[in-house]
Design an enzyme around this catalytic site. Sequence first.
Site, PDB file in Angstrom:
ATOM      1  N   ASP A  17      62.293  11.298  65.816  1.00  0.00           N
ATOM      2  CA  ASP A  17      63.329  10.393  66.291  1.00  0.00           C
ATOM      3  C   ASP A  17      64.313  11.211  67.135  1.00  0.00           C
ATOM      4  O   ASP A  17      64.218  12.437  67.237  1.00  0.00           O
ATOM      5  CB  ASP A  17      64.030   9.718  65.106  1.00  0.00           C
ATOM      6  CG  ASP A  17      64.609   8.357  65.463  1.00  0.00           C
ATOM      7  OD1 ASP A  17      64.924   8.143  66.656  1.00  0.00           O
ATOM      8  OD2 ASP A  17      64.749   7.508  64.572  1.00  0.00           O
ATOM      9  N   GLU A  26      72.062   0.537  63.899  1.00  0.00           N
ATOM     10  CA  GLU A  26      71.955   1.722  63.044  1.00  0.00           C
ATOM     11  C   GLU A  26      73.167   1.886  62.128  1.00  0.00           C
ATOM     12  O   GLU A  26      73.627   0.917  61.517  1.00  0.00           O
ATOM     13  CB  GLU A  26      71.661   2.952  63.909  1.00  0.00           C
ATOM     14  CG  GLU A  26      70.359   2.794  64.699  1.00  0.00           C
ATOM     15  CD  GLU A  26      69.899   4.053  65.385  1.00  0.00           C
ATOM     16  OE1 GLU A  26      69.988   5.136  64.776  1.00  0.00           O
ATOM     17  OE2 GLU A  26      69.414   3.949  66.527  1.00  0.00           O
TER      18      GLU A  26
END
Length: 635
Positions: free
Chosen positions: A319, A521
Site C-alpha cells: 500500500d 480511511e
Amino acid sequence: MAVTTAPAGGSGLPLLALVAFLGLTVAAAGEGAAAAPPKYKDPRQPVMARVRDLISRMTLAEKIGQMTQIERSVASPDVVKQFAIGSVMGGGGSVPRPRAAAEEWVAMVNDLQRGSLSTPLGIPIIYGIDAVHGHNNVFNATIFPHNVALGVTRDPELVKKIGAATALEVRASGIQYTFAPCIAVCRDPRWGRCYESYSEDPEIVQMMTEIIPGLQGDPPPSSKGVPFLAGKEKVAACAKHFLGDGGTQNGVNEGNAMTDLHELLGVHMPGYYQAVIKGVSTIMVSYSSWNGRKMHANGDLITGFLKNKLHFRGFVISDWQGIDRITSPPGANYTFSVEISVNAGLDMIMVPFDYQGFIGNLTYLVNHNFVNMSRIDDAVERILRVKFTMGLFENPLAPLHLSHHLGATEHRELAREAVRKSLVLLKNGGALLPLPKKVSKILVTGSHADNLGYQCGGWSIEWQGLSGNDLTTGTTILAGIRAAVDLSTEVVFWESPEKSAVAAGGFSFAVVAVGETPYAETKGDSGELAIAEQGRSTVENACAAVRCVVVLVTGRPVAVEGMVAQVDALVAAWLPGTEGGGGIADVLFGDYGFSGKLARTWFRSVDQLPMNVGDPHYDPLFPFGFGLSTEPSTR
C-alpha cells in the site's frame, strides 16, 4: 598456388571461390540472426519463455526499477528512463490538471510510457489508479455506488457489469491498472473504510468478487491462480487489503486484528480464494497487523499462504508507503523495512515519492546478501508475467478512440440501476411509499438533498471527497425528484427549515435527505457513528409538521434508533454516486420497487459494537438481511 580442381560431385566452382561464398553465406546468416528480435519481443512465444528471456538480459538496476512504483507528481519520462521504473500511479486527487479531459490523461500516461520505451530493454510501465467505485478520480466519469451499497444487491452479474464499465472508463483515460476491488470483510462500522466493504458476511464478499472478471475478462477454466487480462478494453485488477483489514480492534484503521487463525481464514480469507481463482492480476497488502505483526512483514501469509498454498502467480504490491509503516514511527529504520517486506514476499513497492531512497536501499541489501537474487527474480518474474499477459509489450501506448466511454450514457444507466437495487427500506409507516407523483406541493430538505459531493462520499475526485455540485457531472436527489414528479407538482427545496414554517407550508409530504459528510480511511474512524446535528434537527422540524420519508446518505449504519419513531418512512441510500438522484427518485416514486436487503447489521447503540450476524448476543435495530419490499406504482 591456386587450386582449381573441383571436389567430387561439385558444381565446378573453384574451391577458394566456394569457400568465400560459404563464408559470406555464414556471415549473412549471422547478421540475420543478430537482426532477429529477442525472444521476449516475440508475441508468438509463450509468456513465461518471454519472461525468462527478458530477465536473463536485465541488470540488477533494471530489476529493482521494475519493483518500484512512483507517484505521477514525481514521475517524468526522464525519471522513468533513468531508473527503469516499473510502475507509476496516481493517488486520490492527483490529476494532470483539475477537470482534465480523457485526452489529457492519455497524453500524460503516454508521455511517461515513452520514457520507459526509450530504455535499452524497452519494458513498458503499468499505470495504476484507485478506480474503486467507477473511475472516481476523473472529471465526468461515472461514479457508481460504493461497495457497501453493492453488497445489498446480492447481484454478482450487476457487479460484473460495473467492473466492465469501469474498465472501459479507465482505459478511456489511458490507464491499464486499478487498485480495486476492496474485498475486506468489515466487522465493525466504526472503521473509516467500512463503505469500501461489500458486507460483514464473507459469503457476500466472495459473491462480489465477480467484479474481477468484469474488470479483467473471464479467465479460461484451466488458469486458476494465473493473472489474466482479456484485451485492450480491460484493466488489471487488485484485490485488497491482504489480510484482515476489516477486523481490527474497535474498527481502527491500520489497526490490529486480534483473532485466531481459524477466524482469519474463515472470515477474511474467502474473498482471496475466489479472487485468485478468477485470475486477479495483483493483490495489495494491508497496513494493518494480525496479532501485533504487520502484514507488510508477514512472510508466512504473503509467501507461505498466498503464493505457496493458494498458488497465486500475479504480483503482490504494497500500500501507499506501506513498508514505511512497519516501524513506529514510520520510516524509523527504512533499510530494515525494505529488507523485511521484500523478503516477506512483496514484489512491487508503492514508494511513492522517495524512489531513490528505496532503490538505493534495496540495491545495498542485494549486494550485501540480505536479500537474495532469487527473491528479486521471483518479484520481477511476477511483474513481467502480468505485463506480458496484459499485452503491454505489443500495445504500450494508449489510443484516443476509447475516450467516448468516459461517463457514457449506458454506464450512467447502469449506475442508476445499481442505486435502485441497493436502496433498503427500513420503515414504511402507513404505506407512505411509494410516493405519489402528482400532488400540489412537496418539500425537499436536508443537507444531502442537493449536494452531489455528499452523495458520492470519499474517493470521489479528491481522496477525502468534496462538498457541492461542481465536482463532476451527476444528478442530485433534488434534481432526481424534480425530474420524476408530475409537471403540475411544485417542488420546494429548503435545506434547514423551521418547524412552524413547514407546518404552514401546505406540503403534501417531505423528503428529508441527511447523513454523513465525506471521508476516507482514518478520517472516517468514528466512535459515535452519528449524523450531524443539523441533520437531526432538520428531521425533527420537518417530520413533526408533515408526513416524511428520511433518506440516509451514509457509508455504513449510523445511530438512528431515536429517529425511527419520529419518521413515517426510512430509507438507507448509502453512498449512491453520481446517479444517486435518479435512482433514488425511481424507487421513492414507484417506478421500481424496493428490493435491497441489509448486507450489514444495523446496531441500536455503538456500545453493542462489534456485532455481526451469528454473534451470541445479537440484538440489532435492523438485522442482517432485513429490508421491506414495495411493488412498482403508477399513482
